[in-house]
Every structure is written in C-alpha cells, then in structure tokens.
Motif scaffolding. Sequence first.
Motif, PDB file in Angstrom:
ATOM      1  N   ASN A  28       0.872  -1.165   0.000  1.00 27.41           N
ATOM      2  CA  ASN A  28       0.000   0.000   0.000  1.00 27.41           C
ATOM      3  C   ASN A  28       0.911   1.217   0.000  1.00 27.41           C
ATOM      4  O   ASN A  28       1.898   1.242   0.726  1.00 27.41           O
ATOM      5  N   SER A  29       0.613   2.182  -0.822  1.00 27.87           N
ATOM      6  CA  SER A  29       1.496   3.346  -0.878  1.00 27.87           C
ATOM      7  C   SER A  29       0.684   4.612  -1.088  1.00 27.87           C
ATOM      8  O   SER A  29      -0.532   4.568  -1.317  1.00 27.87           O
ATOM      9  N   SER A  30       1.380   5.746  -1.037  1.00 25.79           N
ATOM     10  CA  SER A  30       0.672   7.026  -1.015  1.00 25.79           C
ATOM     11  C   SER A  30       0.034   7.381  -2.352  1.00 25.79           C
ATOM     12  O   SER A  30      -0.702   8.350  -2.430  1.00 25.79           O
ATOM     13  N   ASP A  31       0.280   6.588  -3.401  1.00 27.78           N
ATOM     14  CA  ASP A  31      -0.397   6.891  -4.660  1.00 27.78           C
ATOM     15  C   ASP A  31      -1.775   6.222  -4.740  1.00 27.78           C
ATOM     16  O   ASP A  31      -2.370   6.128  -5.806  1.00 27.78           O
ATOM     17  N   ARG A  32      -2.275   5.785  -3.636  1.00 29.86           N
ATOM     18  CA  ARG A  32      -3.629   5.215  -3.513  1.00 29.86           C
ATOM     19  C   ARG A  32      -3.806   3.947  -4.339  1.00 29.86           C
ATOM     20  O   ARG A  32      -4.898   3.650  -4.814  1.00 29.86           O
ATOM     21  N   THR A  33      -2.736   3.213  -4.535  1.00 31.59           N
ATOM     22  CA  THR A  33      -2.817   1.980  -5.306  1.00 31.59           C
ATOM     23  C   THR A  33      -2.225   0.844  -4.489  1.00 31.59           C
ATOM     24  O   THR A  33      -1.187   1.022  -3.843  1.00 31.59           O
ATOM     25  N   LEU A  34      -2.907  -0.295  -4.498  1.00 26.73           N
ATOM     26  CA  LEU A  34      -2.330  -1.502  -3.918  1.00 26.73           C
ATOM     27  C   LEU A  34      -1.679  -2.267  -5.054  1.00 26.73           C
ATOM     28  O   LEU A  34      -2.250  -2.403  -6.137  1.00 26.73           O
ATOM     29  N   ARG A  35      -0.467  -2.759  -4.805  1.00 28.14           N
ATOM     30  CA  ARG A  35       0.227  -3.502  -5.854  1.00 28.14           C
ATOM     31  C   ARG A  35       0.554  -4.893  -5.333  1.00 28.14           C
ATOM     32  O   ARG A  35       1.030  -5.033  -4.205  1.00 28.14           O
ATOM     33  N   GLN A  36       0.336  -5.886  -6.165  1.00 30.36           N
ATOM     34  CA  GLN A  36       0.743  -7.221  -5.777  1.00 30.36           C
ATOM     35  C   GLN A  36       1.966  -7.632  -6.588  1.00 30.36           C
ATOM     36  O   GLN A  36       1.999  -7.476  -7.806  1.00 30.36           O
ATOM     37  N   PHE A  37       2.972  -8.159  -5.876  1.00 29.75           N
ATOM     38  CA  PHE A  37       4.198  -8.600  -6.518  1.00 29.75           C
ATOM     39  C   PHE A  37       4.408 -10.082  -6.269  1.00 29.75           C
ATOM     40  O   PHE A  37       4.071 -10.582  -5.195  1.00 29.75           O
ATOM     41  N   THR A  38       4.979 -10.734  -7.260  1.00 33.43           N
ATOM     42  CA  THR A  38       5.499 -12.074  -7.016  1.00 33.43           C
ATOM     43  C   THR A  38       6.977 -11.905  -6.707  1.00 33.43           C
ATOM     44  O   THR A  38       7.712 -11.296  -7.493  1.00 33.43           O
ATOM     45  N   LEU A  39       7.377 -12.402  -5.552  1.00 34.77           N
ATOM     46  CA  LEU A  39       8.742 -12.118  -5.103  1.00 34.77           C
ATOM     47  C   LEU A  39       9.729 -13.096  -5.724  1.00 34.77           C
ATOM     48  O   LEU A  39       9.433 -14.277  -5.878  1.00 34.77           O
ATOM     49  N   PRO A  40      10.904 -12.611  -6.045  1.00 34.21           N
ATOM     50  CA  PRO A  40      11.950 -13.518  -6.520  1.00 34.21           C
ATOM     51  C   PRO A  40      12.496 -14.323  -5.347  1.00 34.21           C
ATOM     52  O   PRO A  40      12.183 -14.035  -4.192  1.00 34.21           O
ATOM     53  N   ILE A  41      13.277 -15.343  -5.643  1.00 38.27           N
ATOM     54  CA  ILE A  41      13.936 -16.085  -4.558  1.00 38.27           C
ATOM     55  C   ILE A  41      15.266 -15.413  -4.280  1.00 38.27           C
ATOM     56  O   ILE A  41      16.076 -15.215  -5.198  1.00 38.27           O
ATOM     57  N   TYR A  42      15.450 -15.040  -3.030  1.00 38.82           N
ATOM     58  CA  TYR A  42      16.658 -14.302  -2.698  1.00 38.82           C
ATOM     59  C   TYR A  42      17.769 -15.266  -2.325  1.00 38.82           C
ATOM     60  O   TYR A  42      17.555 -16.213  -1.573  1.00 38.82           O
ATOM     61  N   PRO A  43      18.979 -15.021  -2.834  1.00 38.01           N
ATOM     62  CA  PRO A  43      20.104 -15.893  -2.505  1.00 38.01           C
ATOM     63  C   PRO A  43      20.529 -15.663  -1.063  1.00 38.01           C
ATOM     64  O   PRO A  43      20.245 -14.607  -0.496  1.00 38.01           O
ATOM     65  N   PRO A  44      21.182 -16.655  -0.465  1.00 38.14           N
ATOM     66  CA  PRO A  44      21.689 -16.445   0.888  1.00 38.14           C
ATOM     67  C   PRO A  44      22.720 -15.319   0.879  1.00 38.14           C
ATOM     68  O   PRO A  44      23.395 -15.097  -0.131  1.00 38.14           O
ATOM     69  N   PRO A  45      22.812 -14.613   1.979  1.00 30.39           N
ATOM     70  CA  PRO A  45      23.720 -13.466   2.000  1.00 30.39           C
ATOM     71  C   PRO A  45      25.177 -13.924   2.012  1.00 30.39           C
ATOM     72  O   PRO A  45      25.549 -14.815   2.769  1.00 30.39           O
ATOM     73  N   ILE A  46      25.996 -13.322   1.190  1.00 35.08           N
ATOM     74  CA  ILE A  46      27.429 -13.608   1.193  1.00 35.08           C
ATOM     75  C   ILE A  46      28.112 -12.284   1.447  1.00 35.08           C
ATOM     76  O   ILE A  46      27.699 -11.241   0.933  1.00 35.08           O
ATOM     77  N   ALA A  47      29.154 -12.355   2.248  1.00 37.79           N
ATOM     78  CA  ALA A  47      29.761 -11.171   2.842  1.00 37.79           C
ATOM     79  C   ALA A  47      29.883  -9.990   1.874  1.00 37.79           C
ATOM     80  O   ALA A  47      29.320  -8.933   2.104  1.00 37.79           O
ATOM     81  N   ASP A  48      30.592 -10.183   0.784  1.00 34.53           N
ATOM     82  CA  ASP A  48      30.877  -8.991  -0.019  1.00 34.53           C
ATOM     83  C   ASP A  48      30.077  -8.953  -1.311  1.00 34.53           C
ATOM     84  O   ASP A  48      30.462  -8.303  -2.263  1.00 34.53           O
ATOM     85  N   ARG A  49      28.955  -9.712  -1.323  1.00 29.91           N
ATOM     86  CA  ARG A  49      28.125  -9.604  -2.504  1.00 29.91           C
ATOM     87  C   ARG A  49      27.340  -8.289  -2.445  1.00 29.91           C
ATOM     88  O   ARG A  49      26.824  -7.901  -1.408  1.00 29.91           O
ATOM     89  N   GLU A  50      27.280  -7.641  -3.568  1.00 29.50           N
ATOM     90  CA  GLU A  50      26.484  -6.422  -3.583  1.00 29.50           C
ATOM     91  C   GLU A  50      25.009  -6.789  -3.567  1.00 29.50           C
ATOM     92  O   GLU A  50      24.624  -7.842  -4.036  1.00 29.50           O
ATOM     93  N   CYS A  51      24.228  -5.911  -3.007  1.00 28.82           N
ATOM     94  CA  CYS A  51      22.812  -6.243  -2.974  1.00 28.82           C
ATOM     95  C   CYS A  51      22.208  -6.071  -4.357  1.00 28.82           C
ATOM     96  O   CYS A  51      22.626  -5.238  -5.142  1.00 28.82           O
ATOM     97  N   THR A  52      21.256  -6.940  -4.650  1.00 27.12           N
ATOM     98  CA  THR A  52      20.663  -6.928  -5.982  1.00 27.12           C
ATOM     99  C   THR A  52      19.738  -5.734  -6.110  1.00 27.12           C
ATOM    100  O   THR A  52      18.868  -5.520  -5.264  1.00 27.12           O
ATOM    101  N   GLU A  53      19.937  -4.998  -7.170  1.00 26.57           N
ATOM    102  CA  GLU A  53      19.009  -3.910  -7.483  1.00 26.57           C
ATOM    103  C   GLU A  53      18.060  -4.456  -8.533  1.00 26.57           C
ATOM    104  O   GLU A  53      18.494  -4.968  -9.558  1.00 26.57           O
ATOM    105  N   GLN A  54      16.798  -4.411  -8.245  1.00 27.63           N
ATOM    106  CA  GLN A  54      15.881  -5.012  -9.198  1.00 27.63           C
ATOM    107  C   GLN A  54      14.572  -4.262  -9.165  1.00 27.63           C
ATOM    108  O   GLN A  54      14.038  -3.983  -8.097  1.00 27.63           O
ATOM    109  N   GLU A  55      14.101  -3.908 -10.317  1.00 30.07           N
ATOM    110  CA  GLU A  55      12.786  -3.284 -10.363  1.00 30.07           C
ATOM    111  C   GLU A  55      11.756  -4.410 -10.408  1.00 30.07           C
ATOM    112  O   GLU A  55      11.919  -5.376 -11.141  1.00 30.07           O
ATOM    113  N   LEU A  56      10.723  -4.281  -9.609  1.00 30.41           N
ATOM    114  CA  LEU A  56       9.688  -5.318  -9.615  1.00 30.41           C
ATOM    115  C   LEU A  56       8.473  -4.772 -10.333  1.00 30.41           C
ATOM    116  O   LEU A  56       8.048  -3.643 -10.098  1.00 30.41           O
TER     117      LEU A  56
END
Lengths: 311, 453
Positions: free
Chosen positions: B226-254
Amino acid sequence: MEGIPDSAPSYKPQLILSGHKKSIASVKFSPDGNLLASAAADKLIKIWDATTGDIIQTLSGHSEGISDVAWSAHSDYIASASDDKTVRIWSLDDASVKTLRGHTNFVFCVNYNPRSNLLVSGGFDETVRVWDVARGKSLKVLPAHSDPVTAVSFSHDGTLIVSCAMDGLIRIWDADSGQCLKTLVDDDNPMCSSVSFSPNSKYILASTQDSTIRLWNYQTSRCVKTYTGHTNRTYALVATFSTTGGQYIVSGSEDAKIYIWDLQSRQVVQTLEGHKGPEISSISYLAHPTRNLIASSSMEKDLSIRLWSDE
Amino acid sequence: MNTSLLNPFNITYPTAVQASLPSQCTLARFDRSGRFVAAGRSDGSAAIWDLETRAAVRWLEGHVKGITSVDWSRNSRFVLTSSKDWNAIVWDLASDIDPPQRRTTIRFDAPVSSASFHPRNSQIILALLQSGDAYLVDLRKKHRGRVELEEAHDDSDEESSTSPRSAMTVAHFDPTGRHIFVGTSTGSILVFNTRTKTIVARHKIPGAGVMKGFDFAKSGRRLVTNSSDRTLRQFTLPIYPPPIADRECTEQELEPTHRFSDPINRTAWHAMSFSPDGEWLAGGAADPASHKIYIWDIANDGQLASTLDGGREPLIYVHWHPSKPSIVSTTNHGNILIWHCPSPERWGAFAGGFEEVDENVEYEEREDEFDIVNLSLIQSYLFEEDESVLAKRKMRQEEEEVDILTGKDAEEDIVDHLRFNGDEDDFFWADDEPDEDERGWRMKIVMEDDDMI
C-alpha cells in the motif's frame, strides 16, 4: 486373530467409597486423573482422591438433586446440573460458586468445551444451552429436541456439539453458529440415554434404551458397530470409550453389572459384578492416561461408588 | 471438525457483519488460531477478545499513549504491542491473572510505529520507529542485542552521510521470518536477511510514493503493498540468494502482477489483507463517510468481486481470519466488526434421512412402491428370511475396523510447513533458544464474580 484382543482386561475391585445418602447420578474422574467427582440425588457433590479413596471436599448449594457433573480441562472447576433448574460452576481453588440460570425445567446433563470457556447443558425443557463460563451468561439456546435432553457434549476441537434426547434423535450442531448440521436416527426410534464423540471425534457413541450401544459414523450417517448383551430399558446409562489399555467400550447395565466390550470385535470381554443395587446408573470414563481405572455407581439401596482397576 | 459437515461451497469471502464488539479500539488482529482478536486503543490499553464468547477476556494496561500495532506469537501465548509512548511490550497470556504479566518492555528513543514477532521465535522482535529507523531486537541470551537495519553502504566511498537518507515507513518479516521487508518514503522495498541483518535486495517501485503497508500471502511468495499513490500492488517475489559477505545487494525493479485501486473515487487504503488461501484480497477504503471493504478475486485476474458495506462508521483497519472466510475490521467509533459468510439454515438437517431439494421435484414412484396389499402371511415368511440376511450382512459390515484415536492431536503447524530451498542456517539461527510459546499452553478462565447469592 483379527478382532479378538491379545489379552482380555481383568479389572478387579479396588475401592468402595461411601458417603452419599441417595442415588448417585454421575461419577467422573478429573482430567488430570487425581480426583473423582460424584453427584447425587442428596443435592451434594463429593470430591474424592482417586488413588486413596479419601473424601476431600463436599460441595453443597443445590436445592434439588443433581444429575450430572463435568470437569474443566484443567481440573480446577466442576460444573453441575441440577433439578433446581440451574447449572453451577464450583471452583476447587477458592470455593467460589457461580450459578447459571435460564433452564425452565430440570437440568440433566452438562459438559465443558476443550478450552473450558464454554459450557453446554441440556434438560427437561428440551433445550440445549451454551454458556459463557467467565461471565456466567447464556450465549445460545438451541430448540434442540422435543423431549428431555439426556446428554450433550463437544467434539475434541470444540467446533461441534452432539446432543441426544428421549425423542430418540441424535443431533449434531455447529458450535459457532448454533445451526443443526445433522440428525441421526435409528429406525425404531428408541430413547437415547447417552452420546459422546470418540477421542478423535470421527465417530459418535450412543446408547439407547433398547439395550443397545451403537457407534455411528456421522459423516455417512451409518452405524458401524453395535454392542449388545447388557440391559438398558429404563435409565439414562452412560457408555464410554476406554483407551488406556487396549480399546474398549464400557457401560453400566440394569442387571447391576458393568460390561466391557472389545471396540473392534464387539465381544463382551469382561463383566464386573459387585454392586448390590438393582441397577448401575453410571460409569465414568477412565481417568489417567496411564491408569486402567473404572469408577461406577449405582441406584438406591447400594449407595457406594466402586473403583475397579486393571494394573 | 465442523468443516466436514458444512457446505464447502460457502467458503469464499465474508459477506455480512456477524457481530459488532464495542471496544473503543482502533486496530484489531486475529491470532493464528483465529480464536482471539487483539485490539489496541488510542488511550494506550489493549484487550484480548475471545471470539467464542464474544467477550474481552484480558486487558493489557501498560502503555500511556496510543497503540500503533499488535502482533501475536505463533501459538498465541505472547502478544506484542507498540505505542506512541516509545515502548513496545510483550505480554504473557499464560499468566493466571488479569491484567496479564508483562514479559518484557523494550524502550526506544522515539515513538514506535510498529513492532512484530519473528514468525518462528517471539524473542526476536522487529520494531519500526516514527523517526524512520528500524531495529531488530534480539532478547535471547546468546544473541542479545539491538541492531539498526541500515541500507547498504554501496556508496560508502563517497560519504554516505551527505546523501539524504530515505526514511523507513514499513517493516515486516516475511512469513518464514527469513527476510525483513522494509518500505521507504521514496517508494523502495529493501530486503534484509534477518540473521545477518544485511541487505540482500533493493526494489524500486516507480510511481508508488511513500510506502504505507505490506501484507504477505501465507506462502510468502506474494507481497501486496500500500502506498501514497492510492494503489495496492501485488508482486510475485523472486527467490533471494543467501547473503554472502561482499556480494552487492541486488538492485531489481519489480513489476506488479496486479494493481488495485478505486478509479472513480480515488480512495486511499488504510489496510489490506490476503485471504488464507491467497486467492482473495481485502482492501479497507479510507473513505471518511463510510465503512467499505473491497474484495478482489486474485485467482480471477484480480477483478473486483464485491464491496462490503459496513455502515457509516469509517474504517480504520482490516485483517483476514487465518483459516476462515471471516474478516475483522475496526471503525473510528471504536467498534470491532466481525464479518462472516452466513450459511443458510438447512432444515433438512433436523430430520434424519431427509434431503432438501431446491425446487419441487415430481416424484416417480416405482410400480409397487405404495401398493397396499395384505401381506401378513407372505410377510412373516419373507420377513424372517430378510431379517436373517440383513442381520448377517450387518454383522459382516461391522467387522470393519474403526479408528477412534488418529487425528486427535492433528493440528497443522502453521509455520513449519513453510520450507525454503537453500539456506537452512536461517532457520537454525531462529530456532536457537526457542521461546516458551508451546502449543499446549492454556489461558486460564478468569470468572467474573457472581453478583447473586
């Protein structure tokens, strides 16, 4: 061989408890197995130590005879149903009493739900009532039957209520909405003495006054087992499951004996004799999950409660 | 047990108000068994309602300012309340007294806008402050600590403190507890690993504006925002990899799979909630003059299925029952509405062996069905025959074994059926030092004093 138990039960008399002055209507072990409650026509409830047979407490207050008692799941409260048209809740911790008023005639049966926040009662006003235990208020009045209600109880998950009456009908109710979901009826319509769910609530055990006990699959409305041999023509005798050692059905009988059937083979595997009275009025369920113990009581003349053990 | 006897075709979404509970509360949530509702009030108190008796059974008196969120531990023994008075309190409902004992009070240095339990361990608590910071508080002996969740330092070379940091406006565990989802004032979703507290993904949601709320479908794979643009959005989430120390975080538009909004009135949404099977979404409209809940049919391409009208008291909060077609909503007059799907009374159930028919059916009798014939002689002969055959058949049928025990304790474990591929470390970490939220705990029935006698 299939259906025949490896070893038949061998219950022996263990204790005789006396104290009541009039016919004993109901004996029940507490869920923790330590205590035994008995209620009688002498308006008293007595609490006994289930191991030693010592009397621990006598609860008085009802102005007429008592027909049924029920334990809360924590063994800390007792509910009683009386001919004075009330249900009372007795605290064993602080001796407080709550009176539930609403029935317009004798209250005959009472039971807690598994969480013990609700009580269900039935009586000669032909209704089944559901009560809020904490507030002592009536939540629902089910116009359940067209004759006195003889037994009523909850399923193990508390979502169903089963009731039976002298009109010969067994009805299953949705505990939440109070709607009737099903009616089981035998062809001959014999008066129904007692009814209860199996431990997993998939079956219903009902005893009727044609000297028959039936196990019903209520999903299919089919009778899957019949137990006979005892006598039950006049009184509301109680039949119960026994699952502490083997699986049995236990019931009193009007020939003053207690009958034990094998659940699967439907054979009588033991009868217990000892009561002097003409009839045995009630049999409690077996208490402790690890103890094979039966308590029984009988009608006037023999005012004793007998404990039988197979250990 | 009753589901097997109820009409299965009724089970969809609720349609009518079953009960209205006057409670002076602003928000209300079911516990995971669906037997209780926890209701928080703006005066700082909260109440536990028993839905079987429709009565308040416990009062939680501890906060001095309005309650901002309530959460339940998985077996309902513990309740977590957060408040504008800078505190979050964990209550133990297993204590014998009313009001129940506080187990813990967690103090922050700003008003707390929400707090939630880790789904597997109630000693791990996620709190979001009004200042826009989120903290993970661990109360376990071995892991004790309070960690602030920080957006990744991918620009740490160039003095991150100078760039304006976006405030966190929503913070939730996913249903497995493995990840924390944080929504920001700039319309991003940040995903943190709960164990390592490191960011694993950042999703920019274009056009969303300020994030106002999250809800997950039970499976954890779908998220609605729910966000301030008065729209509810449904997303299907990707599977997130386990965290590894120096991996950069994934930037992804959903890209949302569905958008829900009211195109005519452009109403904003106060809250939303998935049905237990995730096939329906309930949205509580922020309409100032009415109490409206929109129900969307997600399985059917997200089209609007129904609008529930709860009268004139404006809606504040909505929560769907964990297993039934039932919703709890709150009004700004302080009432809790319990919605249900009424099932029509089946009068046929009162008569054994009878069946109800929807309309008149012309009955075709068999040739000799109702013939009156004096059979007394033949009957006695036939009957005997019949009876012995019948009795024999009955005896044979009764040989079949019955099972009176199995299923006695069968209760679905709500959390444990959620298993996730890969990293088991997260679960081992969360299950370390289990809380005392056992399934068998019982709430003592506190009896009101009898005024009679």
